[in-house]
Design a protein around this motif. Structure first.
Motif, short mmCIF file in Angstrom:
data_model
loop_
_atom_site.label_atom_id
_atom_site.label_comp_id
_atom_site.label_asym_id
_atom_site.label_seq_id
_atom_site.Cartn_x
_atom_site.Cartn_y
_atom_site.Cartn_z
N PHE A 59 9.01 5.66 19.96
CA PHE A 59 10.33 5.09 20.21
C PHE A 59 10.16 3.63 20.59
CE2 PHE A 59 8.57 6.74 24.08
CZ PHE A 59 8.89 5.81 25.06
N ARG A 60 11.27 2.94 20.75
CA ARG A 60 11.24 1.55 21.22
C ARG A 60 11.80 1.52 22.64
NH1 ARG A 60 9.52 -1.78 17.44
NH2 ARG A 60 9.79 -1.19 15.27
N ASN A 61 11.11 0.81 23.51
CA ASN A 61 11.60 0.68 24.89
C ASN A 61 12.79 -0.28 24.91
OD1 ASN A 61 10.59 -1.96 24.90
ND2 ASN A 61 8.79 -1.46 26.11
N PRO A 62 13.44 -0.46 26.06
CA PRO A 62 14.61 -1.36 26.11
C PRO A 62 14.33 -2.79 25.64
CG PRO A 62 14.57 0.03 28.05
CD PRO A 62 13.26 0.27 27.31
N ALA A 63 13.08 -3.23 25.73
CA ALA A 63 12.72 -4.57 25.25
C ALA A 63 12.48 -4.58 23.75
CB ALA A 63 11.48 -5.08 25.99
N GLY A 64 12.57 -3.42 23.10
CA GLY A 64 12.37 -3.34 21.65
C GLY A 64 10.92 -3.17 21.23
N GLU A 65 10.04 -2.96 22.19
CA GLU A 65 8.62 -2.80 21.87
C GLU A 65 8.32 -1.35 21.50
OE1 GLU A 65 6.99 -6.02 25.14
OE2 GLU A 65 7.44 -3.96 25.77
N PRO A 66 7.51 -1.13 20.46
CA PRO A 66 7.18 0.24 20.06
C PRO A 66 6.33 0.94 21.13
CG PRO A 66 5.93 -1.34 18.76
CD PRO A 66 6.85 -2.13 19.61
N GLN A 67 6.66 2.20 21.36
CA GLN A 67 5.95 3.01 22.35
C GLN A 67 5.49 4.31 21.70
OE1 GLN A 67 5.81 1.91 25.88
NE2 GLN A 67 6.31 0.10 24.66
N ALA A 141 4.79 14.81 15.27
CA ALA A 141 5.20 13.52 15.80
C ALA A 141 6.68 13.34 15.45
CB ALA A 141 4.37 12.38 15.21
N ASP A 142 7.41 12.72 16.37
CA ASP A 142 8.82 12.45 16.08
C ASP A 142 9.18 11.06 16.56
OD1 ASP A 142 10.66 12.74 18.78
OD2 ASP A 142 8.86 13.97 18.90
N THR A 143 10.19 10.51 15.91
CA THR A 143 10.78 9.26 16.37
C THR A 143 12.11 9.60 17.03
OG1 THR A 143 11.93 8.86 14.26
CG2 THR A 143 9.72 7.92 14.50
N ARG A 144 12.56 8.72 17.92
CA ARG A 144 13.83 8.96 18.61
C ARG A 144 14.59 7.65 18.74
NH1 ARG A 144 12.00 13.12 23.42
NH2 ARG A 144 10.97 14.54 21.99
N ARG A 145 15.88 7.73 18.39
CA ARG A 145 16.76 6.59 18.57
C ARG A 145 18.19 7.11 18.74
NH1 ARG A 145 15.13 6.80 13.39
NH2 ARG A 145 16.73 7.00 11.80
#
Length: 160
Positions: A59-67, A141-145
């Motif tokens: 996912f991306r953290n609030p700063a938009g960085e991939p995690q 693995a999953d992505t979340r948004r």
């Protein structure tokens, strides 16, 4: 010549048929994961995975960085099995299956709903191994948004 062409077409149709059967078997395991989540059935869920399966969320953290966050399969199984009034609904679509011998990969789009409340969407990427007990997931693995979700209308109508 016609005989050779006929035999070739028959062999190709048998191969396609066998591939379709394997694809269905692989997708049955993936669909069982979501059925287990809906039913809060930890035994059913556990049966879909190998003993040491790995789980990850991206996912991306609030700063938009991939995690990248490693999960724990047992924690997921326990969470599914904990008694709850809410239903975990995770409809999937755009299933893509690839198989090479004892290895399969499944990529699906999903939306996650708690009862009828939309929480997030993304992609689930499963890797499965063919075992003596059938196909089993060894990596998920999953992505979340929460935005930019292109959920099909028939899914929205069912849950929202």
């Amino acid at each position: 010549m016609k005989y050779i062409l006929l035999v070739g077409m028959m062999l190709l149709s048998f191969r396609i048929s066998a591939q379709n059967i394997e694809e269905k078997q692989v997708l049955e395991v993936v669909n069982r994961v979501f059925e287990a989540m809906r039913k809060s059935d930890s035994t059913m869920l556990k049966s879909c995975f190998t003993e040491n399966a790995a789980t990850y969320t991206l996912f991306r953290n609030p700063a938009g960085e991939p995690q990248l966050r490693a999960g724990a399969l047992q924690r997921f199984i326990d969470a599914v099995g904990n008694p709850k009034e809410d239903v975990w609904n995770e409809p999937i679509w755009n299933e893509k299956v690839q198989i090479d011998g004892p290895l399969a990969a499944v990529w699906v789009d999903y939306a996650f709903y708690l009862n009828d409340q939309f929480l997030h969407c993304g992609v689930d990427a499963f890797q499965l191994a063919e075992t003596s007990e059938g196909w089993k997931i060894f990596h998920l693995a999953d992505t979340r948004r929460k935005s930019d979700c292109e959920i099909p209308e028939e899914v929205r109508k069912k849950y929202e």
